[in-house]
Design a protein around this motif. Structure first.
Motif, PDB file in Angstrom:
ATOM      1  N   ASP A   1       6.888 -19.189  -8.942  1.00  0.00           N
ATOM      2  CA  ASP A   1       6.399 -19.477  -7.592  1.00  0.00           C
ATOM      3  C   ASP A   1       6.943 -18.406  -6.658  1.00  0.00           C
ATOM      4  O   ASP A   1       8.132 -18.058  -6.728  1.00  0.00           O
ATOM      5  N   TRP A   2       6.087 -17.897  -5.771  1.00  0.00           N
ATOM      6  CA  TRP A   2       6.458 -16.779  -4.898  1.00  0.00           C
ATOM      7  C   TRP A   2       6.136 -17.108  -3.445  1.00  0.00           C
ATOM      8  O   TRP A   2       5.149 -17.781  -3.152  1.00  0.00           O
ATOM      9  N   ALA A   3       6.982 -16.596  -2.556  1.00  0.00           N
ATOM     10  CA  ALA A   3       6.707 -16.638  -1.124  1.00  0.00           C
ATOM     11  C   ALA A   3       6.921 -15.240  -0.565  1.00  0.00           C
ATOM     12  O   ALA A   3       7.893 -14.568  -0.935  1.00  0.00           O
ATOM     13  N   TYR A   4       6.019 -14.811   0.288  1.00  0.00           N
ATOM     14  CA  TYR A   4       6.142 -13.487   0.880  1.00  0.00           C
ATOM     15  C   TYR A   4       6.040 -13.598   2.393  1.00  0.00           C
ATOM     16  O   TYR A   4       5.087 -14.183   2.924  1.00  0.00           O
ATOM     17  N   LEU A   5       7.028 -13.045   3.088  1.00  0.00           N
ATOM     18  CA  LEU A   5       7.085 -13.092   4.543  1.00  0.00           C
ATOM     19  C   LEU A   5       7.091 -11.677   5.095  1.00  0.00           C
ATOM     20  O   LEU A   5       7.962 -10.872   4.751  1.00  0.00           O
ATOM     21  N   GLU A   6       6.113 -11.369   5.939  1.00  0.00           N
ATOM     22  CA  GLU A   6       6.117 -10.085   6.639  1.00  0.00           C
ATOM     23  C   GLU A   6       7.082 -10.188   7.807  1.00  0.00           C
ATOM     24  O   GLU A   6       6.977 -11.094   8.642  1.00  0.00           O
ATOM     25  N   LEU A   7       8.035  -9.254   7.880  1.00  0.00           N
ATOM     26  CA  LEU A   7       9.079  -9.324   8.908  1.00  0.00           C
ATOM     27  C   LEU A   7       8.798  -8.428  10.109  1.00  0.00           C
ATOM     28  O   LEU A   7       9.100  -8.799  11.237  1.00  0.00           O
ATOM     29  N   ALA A   8       8.247  -7.237   9.854  1.00  0.00           N
ATOM     30  CA  ALA A   8       7.978  -6.327  10.975  1.00  0.00           C
ATOM     31  C   ALA A   8       7.062  -5.199  10.520  1.00  0.00           C
ATOM     32  O   ALA A   8       7.134  -4.759   9.374  1.00  0.00           O
ATOM     33  N   ASP A   9       6.207  -4.731  11.438  1.00  0.00           N
ATOM     34  CA  ASP A   9       5.363  -3.561  11.189  1.00  0.00           C
ATOM     35  C   ASP A   9       5.982  -2.363  11.878  1.00  0.00           C
ATOM     36  O   ASP A   9       6.341  -2.432  13.067  1.00  0.00           O
ATOM     37  N   LEU A  10       6.118  -1.259  11.138  1.00  0.00           N
ATOM     38  CA  LEU A  10       6.767  -0.065  11.659  1.00  0.00           C
ATOM     39  C   LEU A  10       5.925   1.161  11.337  1.00  0.00           C
ATOM     40  O   LEU A  10       5.178   1.179  10.351  1.00  0.00           O
ATOM     41  N   GLU A  11       6.037   2.168  12.151  1.00  0.00           N
ATOM     42  CA  GLU A  11       5.297   3.405  11.934  1.00  0.00           C
ATOM     43  C   GLU A  11       6.050   4.308  10.964  1.00  0.00           C
ATOM     44  O   GLU A  11       7.250   4.546  11.128  1.00  0.00           O
ATOM     45  N   ALA A  12       5.340   4.795   9.950  1.00  0.00           N
ATOM     46  CA  ALA A  12       5.966   5.683   8.970  1.00  0.00           C
ATOM     47  C   ALA A  12       6.520   6.936   9.633  1.00  0.00           C
ATOM     48  O   ALA A  12       7.527   7.497   9.200  1.00  0.00           O
ATOM     49  N   GLY A  13       5.863   7.375  10.718  1.00  0.00           N
ATOM     50  CA  GLY A  13       6.323   8.570  11.427  1.00  0.00           C
ATOM     51  C   GLY A  13       7.690   8.424  12.048  1.00  0.00           C
ATOM     52  O   GLY A  13       8.329   9.428  12.396  1.00  0.00           O
ATOM     53  N   ASP A  14       8.180   7.183  12.212  1.00  0.00           N
ATOM     54  CA  ASP A  14       9.521   6.979  12.743  1.00  0.00           C
ATOM     55  C   ASP A  14      10.593   7.467  11.776  1.00  0.00           C
ATOM     56  O   ASP A  14      11.735   7.716  12.181  1.00  0.00           O
ATOM     57  N   TYR A  15      10.232   7.578  10.486  1.00  0.00           N
ATOM     58  CA  TYR A  15      11.195   7.997   9.462  1.00  0.00           C
ATOM     59  C   TYR A  15      10.950   9.415   8.977  1.00  0.00           C
ATOM     60  O   TYR A  15      11.866  10.084   8.492  1.00  0.00           O
ATOM     61  N   ASN A  16       9.701   9.871   9.100  1.00  0.00           N
ATOM     62  CA  ASN A  16       9.356  11.216   8.678  1.00  0.00           C
ATOM     63  C   ASN A  16       8.141  11.645   9.494  1.00  0.00           C
ATOM     64  O   ASN A  16       7.078  11.034   9.403  1.00  0.00           O
ATOM     65  N   SER A  17       8.308  12.699  10.289  1.00  0.00           N
ATOM     66  CA  SER A  17       7.247  13.118  11.220  1.00  0.00           C
ATOM     67  C   SER A  17       5.979  13.579  10.514  1.00  0.00           C
ATOM     68  O   SER A  17       4.922  13.655  11.129  1.00  0.00           O
ATOM     69  N   THR A  18       6.080  13.875   9.213  1.00  0.00           N
ATOM     70  CA  THR A  18       4.902  14.319   8.479  1.00  0.00           C
ATOM     71  C   THR A  18       4.070  13.149   7.958  1.00  0.00           C
ATOM     72  O   THR A  18       2.973  13.352   7.425  1.00  0.00           O
ATOM     73  N   LEU A  19       4.580  11.929   8.084  1.00  0.00           N
ATOM     74  CA  LEU A  19       3.882  10.746   7.581  1.00  0.00           C
ATOM     75  C   LEU A  19       3.154  10.030   8.704  1.00  0.00           C
ATOM     76  O   LEU A  19       3.573  10.062   9.856  1.00  0.00           O
ATOM     77  N   THR A  20       2.065   9.371   8.347  1.00  0.00           N
ATOM     78  CA  THR A  20       1.310   8.587   9.326  1.00  0.00           C
ATOM     79  C   THR A  20       0.990   7.215   8.736  1.00  0.00           C
ATOM     80  O   THR A  20       1.059   7.012   7.524  1.00  0.00           O
ATOM     81  N   GLY A  21       0.646   6.287   9.599  1.00  0.00           N
ATOM     82  CA  GLY A  21       0.262   4.965   9.126  1.00  0.00           C
ATOM     83  C   GLY A  21       1.326   3.918   9.415  1.00  0.00           C
ATOM     84  O   GLY A  21       2.482   4.236   9.701  1.00  0.00           O
ATOM     85  N   THR A  22       0.908   2.667   9.360  1.00  0.00           N
ATOM     86  CA  THR A  22       1.804   1.544   9.610  1.00  0.00           C
ATOM     87  C   THR A  22       2.251   0.937   8.291  1.00  0.00           C
ATOM     88  O   THR A  22       1.434   0.696   7.397  1.00  0.00           O
ATOM     89  N   TRP A  23       3.560   0.686   8.182  1.00  0.00           N
ATOM     90  CA  TRP A  23       4.146   0.079   6.991  1.00  0.00           C
ATOM     91  C   TRP A  23       4.804  -1.243   7.392  1.00  0.00           C
ATOM     92  O   TRP A  23       5.195  -1.424   8.552  1.00  0.00           O
ATOM     93  N   THR A  24       4.932  -2.129   6.437  1.00  0.00           N
ATOM     94  CA  THR A  24       5.478  -3.461   6.709  1.00  0.00           C
ATOM     95  C   THR A  24       6.780  -3.688   5.950  1.00  0.00           C
ATOM     96  O   THR A  24       6.860  -3.451   4.740  1.00  0.00           O
TER      97      THR A  24
END
Length: 402
Positions: free
Chosen positions: A274-297
């Motif tokens: 049995d599994w439960a999955y909780l999304e905690l926050a959406d963050l921009e990949a560019g916040d960690y690497n300026s060459t990356l784009t898109g939203t990660w969870t």
């Protein structure tokens, strides 16, 4: 390889063994040393239940184990270069952009105090604290199969704090204490630098949080990493807001939050939990690497055993919109390294190493990794040959005599 014919399988065996021996040859300065390494590989692939020096020597027709032992000790060759050869060879067959890099450790039970890195320490292989070495491994798992592509021998502080002991075991002078997560981080960084194609990293709670998470976010890689029940969970920007431990969050979830999913097929069928999955926050990949784009969870994945309701917790990082089913499949890839350890020990003598030195451990393990990778490649090619459409000859008309 159940679907492949015996003839096809034997042909793959012979051609694959010739191929890997040819690839090995440039790593050895002399033909006789390369030949001994080839015989060492033959011994690992043989039927002998124990892959000791005497057993391998007998299989090779040698009067004693000295040439086999020299490969691990007195010979001059680079085990790290050999490991890179194994990685590149495995990727030729198994490479897939959606692959998972699995990190885990295994124990090598030992007697005495001379073997490099040996100490009284916990190993899951024995389920207790015992006298052993610990090796940290990286396993590449894709839809084509799985194989080991890197390894590190863990040195406890009682070793790194004893220069005389380190020298006696021929440990390189620049080697210092590193935790298991630090060893794992080096392997992941090396895989990224070598442009190994993978999309996720999976590991248990020993490797769960900290520098590994930060490195993977910066590299644009997802992860499913084990965490403890007392790990602090914090969410924002979501319908459910949590500021609590993972264990308390799990206890507060309603019945509808749980789904029964398979983490992959095991020897007895689907491995259901049995599994439960909780999304905690959406963050921009560019916040960690300026060459990356898109939203990660950033999220929390919780696994509950159907039988005893035991819980396990995982910190996750994935592209926005990734399903819980996908994350469960990534976590299920951890089975591949457990299967790899069992097979490598039972079939190829991963834990039958008799040498005591740093070089001996890394050389023996690297040769076993090559044997395992070769079998993974043969299995994939044999299965592909079994399902390939058979060519049919055109039907010839038969003229009747009048």
């Amino acid at each position: 390889m159940a679907g492949a014919s015996i003839e096809t399988t034997l042909e793959l065996w012979a051609s694959s063994l010739r191929d890997v021996k040819q690839r090995m040859r440039p790593l050895f300065s002399q033909d006789r040393v390369a030949a001994s390494a080839g015989q060492f590989l033959d011994g690992l692939l043989g039927n002998e239940p124990r892959k000791t020096g005497w057993m391998r020597a007998e299989a090779a027709g040698d009067p004693g184990p000295w040439r086999q032992q020299a490969i691990l000790g007195r010979g001059s060759w680079d085990a790290d270069a050999f490991c890179e050869l194994v990685r590149d060879y495995a990727l030729e067959t198994l490479a897939d952009d959606d692959a998972v890099l699995v990190i885990d450790e295994t124990g090598f039970l030992k007697q005495g105090k001379a073997s490099c890195g040996v100490a009284r320490q916990y190993t899951g292989s024995a389920g207790k604290i015992t006298n052993c070495q610990i090796g940290v491994f990286a396993c590449y798992a894709s839809r084509h199969g799985h194989a080991f592509i890197d390894r590190r021998l863990y040195l406890p502080k009682e070793w790194t704090d004893a220069p005389a002991r380190m020298k006696a075991a021929h440990v390189p002078k620049d080697m210092c204490f590193a935790t298991k997560p630090q060893l794992a981080r080096k392997m992941i960084a090396q895989a990224i630098a070598a442009k190994v194609p993978f999309s996720f990293v999976a590991a248990d709670s020993v490797y769960g949080t900290g520098d590994i998470e930060a490195m993977l976010r910066k590299a644009g890689k997802g992860y499913v990493l084990g965490i403890a029940s007392n790990h602090q969970v914090r969410s924002w920007g979501k319908a459910q807001v949590f500021v609590d431990t993972a264990g308390n969050v799990a206890q507060s979830l309603p019945c509808k939050a749980w789904r029964r999913l398979s983490a992959g097929d095991g020897t007895k069928g689907p491995r259901l939990y049995d599994w439960a999955y909780l999304e905690l926050a959406d963050l921009e990949a560019g916040d960690y690497n300026s060459t990356l784009t898109g939203t990660w969870t950033r999220g929390l994945l919780i696994r509950r055993n159907i039988g005893d309701s035991e819980l396990a917790f995982f910190s996750t990082w994935c592209p926005k919109g990734t399903s819980a089913k996908k994350l469960v499949a990534v976590e299920g890839c951890r089975w591949s390294i457990e299967d790899g350890f069992e097979t490598a020990k039972n079939e190829f003598g991963l834990d039958h190493n008799e040498s005591r030195s740093w070089h001996g451990w890394h050389r023996h393990v690297s040769l076993v990794m090559l044997a395992f990778a070769m079998m993974a490649a043969i299995r994939h090619r044999a299965n592909a040959a079994a399902v390939a459409p058979k060519k049919t000859l055109p039907r010839r008309s038969i003229k009747r005599r009048s």
